[in-house]
Design a protein around this motif. Structure first.
Motif, PDB file in Angstrom:
ATOM      1  N   THR A   1      44.643  88.959  25.438  1.00 54.75           N
ATOM      2  CA  THR A   1      44.590  87.523  25.717  1.00 54.75           C
ATOM      3  C   THR A   1      46.009  87.016  25.949  1.00 54.75           C
ATOM      4  O   THR A   1      46.984  87.630  25.491  1.00 54.75           O
ATOM      5  N   PRO A   2      46.149  85.897  26.648  1.00 59.57           N
ATOM      6  CA  PRO A   2      47.482  85.313  26.843  1.00 59.57           C
ATOM      7  C   PRO A   2      48.194  85.049  25.508  1.00 59.57           C
ATOM      8  O   PRO A   2      49.401  85.212  25.406  1.00 59.57           O
ATOM      9  N   GLU A   3      47.426  84.675  24.498  1.00 61.78           N
ATOM     10  CA  GLU A   3      48.010  84.394  23.179  1.00 61.78           C
ATOM     11  C   GLU A   3      48.628  85.658  22.586  1.00 61.78           C
ATOM     12  O   GLU A   3      49.715  85.626  21.995  1.00 61.78           O
TER      13      GLU A   3
ATOM     14  N   ILE B   1      55.696  88.742  23.107  1.00 54.97           N
ATOM     15  CA  ILE B   1      56.956  88.257  23.676  1.00 54.97           C
ATOM     16  C   ILE B   1      57.824  87.651  22.575  1.00 54.97           C
ATOM     17  O   ILE B   1      59.020  87.955  22.475  1.00 54.97           O
ATOM     18  N   ARG B   2      57.220  86.805  21.736  1.00 54.34           N
ATOM     19  CA  ARG B   2      57.972  86.193  20.633  1.00 54.34           C
ATOM     20  C   ARG B   2      58.537  87.262  19.692  1.00 54.34           C
ATOM     21  O   ARG B   2      59.672  87.160  19.218  1.00 54.34           O
ATOM     22  N   SER B   3      57.751  88.286  19.440  1.00 55.64           N
ATOM     23  CA  SER B   3      58.198  89.370  18.567  1.00 55.64           C
ATOM     24  C   SER B   3      59.414  90.077  19.157  1.00 55.64           C
ATOM     25  O   SER B   3      60.406  90.318  18.466  1.00 55.64           O
TER      26      SER B   3
ATOM     27  N   LYS C   1      60.713  95.069  28.365  1.00 57.93           N
ATOM     28  CA  LYS C   1      59.338  94.872  27.902  1.00 57.93           C
ATOM     29  C   LYS C   1      58.930  93.406  27.978  1.00 57.93           C
ATOM     30  O   LYS C   1      57.800  93.089  28.352  1.00 57.93           O
ATOM     31  N   VAL C   2      59.847  92.511  27.624  1.00 56.04           N
ATOM     32  CA  VAL C   2      59.563  91.077  27.713  1.00 56.04           C
ATOM     33  C   VAL C   2      59.283  90.704  29.160  1.00 56.04           C
ATOM     34  O   VAL C   2      58.327  89.975  29.445  1.00 56.04           O
ATOM     35  N   ASN C   3      60.089  91.214  30.077  1.00 53.85           N
ATOM     36  CA  ASN C   3      59.878  90.913  31.495  1.00 53.85           C
ATOM     37  C   ASN C   3      58.530  91.439  31.985  1.00 53.85           C
ATOM     38  O   ASN C   3      57.838  90.770  32.761  1.00 53.85           O
TER      39      ASN C   3
END
Length: 145
Positions: free
Chosen positions: A12-14, A20-22, A128-130
């Motif tokens: 899910t997007p969440e 991403i926050r992690s 990974k974030v990208n």
């Protein structure tokens, strides 16, 4: 069976945002660690320069020896090539200035290797974030103006 496996792969997007926050939190932590390493390296380089100066021009010089809490006592350098080095776990040994400087150089090199490893980890986490951001964008319907 394939439907169950595909259901596991769909995030899910969440969940993507949580990942991403992690990663961003880890990147921030790694940057703080690099800052601490940089400060330690700078301190070691100052110590190395001081040792070099004292070896060359220190004998017989009057100096102020810091005792802590901003208090110092006047002293005189008698044997500038007789230093004490902490080799770890609070163990102190006598060494020459050259031996002490060699020890400092080894410590700097070890810290530089650690710094490089942390920079590589930041680079990997950023990649990974990208990828996650791309996945998040691709999963959202396009907005029309």
């Amino acid at each position: 069976m394939e439907v169950v496996e595909m259901a596991r792969k769909v995030r899910t997007p969440e969940k993507i945002q949580d990942e991403i926050r992690s990663y961003l939190g880890e990147i921030e932590y790694l940057r703080e660690q690099i800052g601490a390493i940089d400060a330690t390296i700078a301190e070691l380089r100052i110590t190395d320069s001081t040792l070099a100066y004292l070896k060359e021009k220190g004998e017989g010089r009057a100096i102020y020896i810091p005792l802590g809490s901003g208090v110092a006592i006047r002293g005189k350098i008698e044997k500038p090539d007789d230093v004490v080095v902490d080799v770890g776990a609070g163990i102190l040994i006598n060494a020459t200035v050259d031996e002490a400087r060699e020890n400092i150089e080894k410590r700097i090199n070890t810290l530089m290797e650690l710094r490089l490893a942390l920079l590589r980890k930041i680079e990997e986490d950023t990649r990974k974030v990208n990828e996650l951001l791309k996945e998040l964008r691709e999963g959202q319907p396009e907005k029309k103006d």
